[in-house]
Scaffold this motif. Structure first.
Motif, PDB file in Angstrom:
ATOM      1  N   ARG A 188      12.338  42.034 -43.910  1.00  0.00           N
ATOM      2  CA  ARG A 188      13.498  41.920 -44.887  1.00  0.00           C
ATOM      3  C   ARG A 188      13.032  40.952 -46.065  1.00  0.00           C
ATOM      4  N   TYR A 189      12.640  39.715 -45.800  1.00  0.00           N
ATOM      5  CA  TYR A 189      12.371  38.778 -46.847  1.00  0.00           C
ATOM      6  C   TYR A 189      11.212  39.337 -47.717  1.00  0.00           C
ATOM      7  N   SER A 190      10.220  40.267 -47.087  1.00  0.00           N
ATOM      8  CA  SER A 190       9.157  40.718 -47.906  1.00  0.00           C
ATOM      9  C   SER A 190       9.775  42.017 -48.896  1.00  0.00           C
ATOM     10  N   THR A 191      10.595  42.555 -48.379  1.00  0.00           N
ATOM     11  CA  THR A 191      11.411  43.634 -49.031  1.00  0.00           C
ATOM     12  C   THR A 191      12.163  42.847 -50.208  1.00  0.00           C
ATOM     13  N   GLY A 192      12.917  41.751 -50.202  1.00  0.00           N
ATOM     14  CA  GLY A 192      13.224  41.066 -50.979  1.00  0.00           C
ATOM     15  C   GLY A 192      12.116  40.501 -52.310  1.00  0.00           C
ATOM     16  N   PHE A 193      11.025  40.154 -51.685  1.00  0.00           N
ATOM     17  CA  PHE A 193      10.058  39.594 -52.496  1.00  0.00           C
ATOM     18  C   PHE A 193       9.738  40.848 -53.551  1.00  0.00           C
ATOM     19  N   GLU A 194       9.482  42.080 -52.844  1.00  0.00           N
ATOM     20  CA  GLU A 194       8.859  43.169 -53.413  1.00  0.00           C
ATOM     21  C   GLU A 194       9.853  43.638 -54.642  1.00  0.00           C
ATOM     22  N   ALA A 195      11.281  43.596 -54.338  1.00  0.00           N
ATOM     23  CA  ALA A 195      12.427  43.800 -55.048  1.00  0.00           C
ATOM     24  C   ALA A 195      12.377  42.853 -56.474  1.00  0.00           C
ATOM     25  N   LEU A 196      12.155  41.646 -56.327  1.00  0.00           N
ATOM     26  CA  LEU A 196      11.857  40.782 -57.399  1.00  0.00           C
ATOM     27  C   LEU A 196      10.851  41.362 -58.179  1.00  0.00           C
ATOM     28  N   ILE A 197       9.817  41.420 -57.663  1.00  0.00           N
ATOM     29  CA  ILE A 197       8.335  41.818 -58.468  1.00  0.00           C
ATOM     30  C   ILE A 197       8.973  43.192 -59.253  1.00  0.00           C
ATOM     31  N   GLY A 198       9.586  43.868 -58.590  1.00  0.00           N
ATOM     32  CA  GLY A 198       9.947  45.349 -59.164  1.00  0.00           C
ATOM     33  C   GLY A 198      10.858  45.198 -60.184  1.00  0.00           C
ATOM     34  N   TYR A 199      11.770  44.411 -60.106  1.00  0.00           N
ATOM     35  CA  TYR A 199      12.891  43.850 -61.145  1.00  0.00           C
ATOM     36  C   TYR A 199      12.296  43.138 -62.526  1.00  0.00           C
ATOM     37  N   LEU A 200      11.380  42.353 -62.006  1.00  0.00           N
ATOM     38  CA  LEU A 200      10.824  41.787 -63.483  1.00  0.00           C
ATOM     39  C   LEU A 200       9.859  42.796 -64.062  1.00  0.00           C
ATOM     40  N   TYR A 201       9.256  43.490 -63.427  1.00  0.00           N
ATOM     41  CA  TYR A 201       8.542  44.509 -64.036  1.00  0.00           C
ATOM     42  C   TYR A 201       9.387  45.464 -64.846  1.00  0.00           C
ATOM     43  N   LEU A 202      10.293  46.002 -64.195  1.00  0.00           N
ATOM     44  CA  LEU A 202      11.205  46.824 -64.802  1.00  0.00           C
ATOM     45  C   LEU A 202      11.914  46.568 -66.142  1.00  0.00           C
ATOM     46  N   ILE A 203      12.316  45.020 -66.158  1.00  0.00           N
ATOM     47  CA  ILE A 203      13.147  44.714 -67.083  1.00  0.00           C
ATOM     48  C   ILE A 203      12.107  43.908 -68.220  1.00  0.00           C
ATOM     49  N   ASN A 204      10.737  44.056 -68.094  1.00  0.00           N
ATOM     50  CA  ASN A 204       9.648  43.805 -68.953  1.00  0.00           C
ATOM     51  C   ASN A 204       9.598  42.441 -69.208  1.00  0.00           C
ATOM     52  N   GLN A 205      10.009  41.690 -68.043  1.00  0.00           N
ATOM     53  CA  GLN A 205       9.569  40.027 -68.264  1.00  0.00           C
ATOM     54  C   GLN A 205       8.306  39.953 -67.627  1.00  0.00           C
ATOM     55  N   THR A 206       7.105  40.490 -68.582  1.00  0.00           N
ATOM     56  CA  THR A 206       5.939  40.135 -68.069  1.00  0.00           C
ATOM     57  C   THR A 206       5.488  38.789 -67.879  1.00  0.00           C
ATOM     58  N   ASP A 207       5.858  37.499 -68.832  1.00  0.00           N
ATOM     59  CA  ASP A 207       5.380  36.287 -68.617  1.00  0.00           C
ATOM     60  C   ASP A 207       6.109  35.802 -67.209  1.00  0.00           C
ATOM     61  N   ARG A 208       7.269  36.029 -66.727  1.00  0.00           N
ATOM     62  CA  ARG A 208       7.829  35.477 -65.545  1.00  0.00           C
ATOM     63  C   ARG A 208       7.014  36.276 -64.488  1.00  0.00           C
ATOM     64  N   LEU A 209       7.032  37.467 -64.531  1.00  0.00           N
ATOM     65  CA  LEU A 209       6.366  38.404 -63.460  1.00  0.00           C
ATOM     66  C   LEU A 209       5.009  37.595 -63.231  1.00  0.00           C
ATOM     67  N   PRO A 253      17.970  48.273 -54.353  1.00  0.00           N
ATOM     68  CA  PRO A 253      17.135  47.260 -54.214  1.00  0.00           C
ATOM     69  C   PRO A 253      15.651  47.843 -53.543  1.00  0.00           C
ATOM     70  N   LEU A 254      15.945  48.802 -52.725  1.00  0.00           N
ATOM     71  CA  LEU A 254      14.777  49.575 -52.121  1.00  0.00           C
ATOM     72  C   LEU A 254      13.843  50.226 -53.049  1.00  0.00           C
ATOM     73  N   VAL A 255      14.550  50.698 -54.063  1.00  0.00           N
ATOM     74  CA  VAL A 255      14.020  51.254 -55.438  1.00  0.00           C
ATOM     75  C   VAL A 255      13.028  50.309 -56.009  1.00  0.00           C
ATOM     76  N   LEU A 256      13.477  49.115 -56.279  1.00  0.00           N
ATOM     77  CA  LEU A 256      13.010  47.909 -56.848  1.00  0.00           C
ATOM     78  C   LEU A 256      11.676  47.654 -56.090  1.00  0.00           C
ATOM     79  N   ALA A 257      11.761  47.575 -54.748  1.00  0.00           N
ATOM     80  CA  ALA A 257      10.998  47.252 -53.940  1.00  0.00           C
ATOM     81  C   ALA A 257       9.760  48.221 -53.847  1.00  0.00           C
ATOM     82  N   TYR A 258       9.907  49.088 -54.093  1.00  0.00           N
ATOM     83  CA  TYR A 258       9.092  50.416 -53.917  1.00  0.00           C
ATOM     84  C   TYR A 258       8.170  50.349 -55.247  1.00  0.00           C
ATOM     85  N   ILE A 259       8.506  49.974 -56.376  1.00  0.00           N
ATOM     86  CA  ILE A 259       7.905  49.645 -57.523  1.00  0.00           C
ATOM     87  C   ILE A 259       7.024  48.259 -57.344  1.00  0.00           C
TER      88      ILE A 259
END
Length: 139
Positions: A108-129, A25-31
Motif C-alpha cells: 500500500r505504501y509503495s502504491t502511494g509512492f508510485e501515485a506520487l511519482i505519477g502525479y508529479l509527472y502528469l502535472i509536469n513538475q519535472t524539477d520536483r519529480l 490513485p491507482l491510475v496515478l500509480a500505474y503511470i
C-alpha cells in the motif's frame, strides 16, 4: 538526459492539473510505476556497465514494494501537503490484486509512492519529480 526525455514526452499530452487530481490513485500509480522503473533502469545502465540479468536483479532492489515503502516513509516529511495527500490517497486505494512477495502494508505504501511519482509527472513538475527520484535512490 532523463529530465529532457521526461519533459519532452510529457509535453506531447495535454492534461490540466485539476484533471490529474481527479484521476483515481491507482491510475496515478500505474503511470508512476513506469516513470520510476525508467528512472531506475536509466540510472543502472549509465552507472553499472554489466549484463541485463545483473541489471534486472539490481533494479528489483529499488522497485520492489518493500524498497518503495521504505522510501516513502523516509521522505514523507519532505513532501508538501498536496504531495502527502497524493501518497495517502494511493496508500488507501483498494487494489484488486494481492501481492505475492510483499506485506500488504508495504504494498500500500509503495502504491502511494508510485501515485506520487505519477502525479508529479502528469502535472509536469519535472524539477520536483527529479528531486523526489534522486531522494529515492539516496542510501
Amino acid at each position: 538526459m532523463f529530465e529532457d526525455i521526461i519533459g519532452k514526452m510529457r509535453g506531447d499530452f495535454d492534461i490540466k492539473p485539476m484533471e490529474v487530481m481527479n484521476l483515481q490513485p491507482l491510475v496515478l500509480a500505474y503511470i508512476g510505476d513506469a516513470v520510476y522503473e525508467t528512472y531506475i533502469r536509466t540510472m543502472l545502465v549509465v552507472n553499472k556497465k554489466t549484463n541485463v540479468n545483473t541489471l534486472h536483479k539490481m533494479s528489483v532492489n529499488y522497485v520492489k514494494a518493500k524498497a518503495q515503502s521504505d522510501i516513502v516513509r523516509r521522505i514523507m516529511d519532505k513532501l508538501n501537503p498536496d504531495e502527502q495527500d497524493v501518497v495517502r490517497r494511493g496508500r488507501n486505494a483498494k487494489s484488486v490484486t494481492v501481492p505475492k512477495h510483499a506485506e500488504i502494508t508495504d504494498y500500500r505504501y509503495s502504491t502511494g509512492f508510485e501515485a506520487l511519482i505519477g502525479y508529479l509527472y502528469l502535472i509536469n513538475q519535472t524539477d520536483r519529480l527529479l528531486e523526489i527520484l534522486r531522494l529515492s535512490v539516496e542510501a
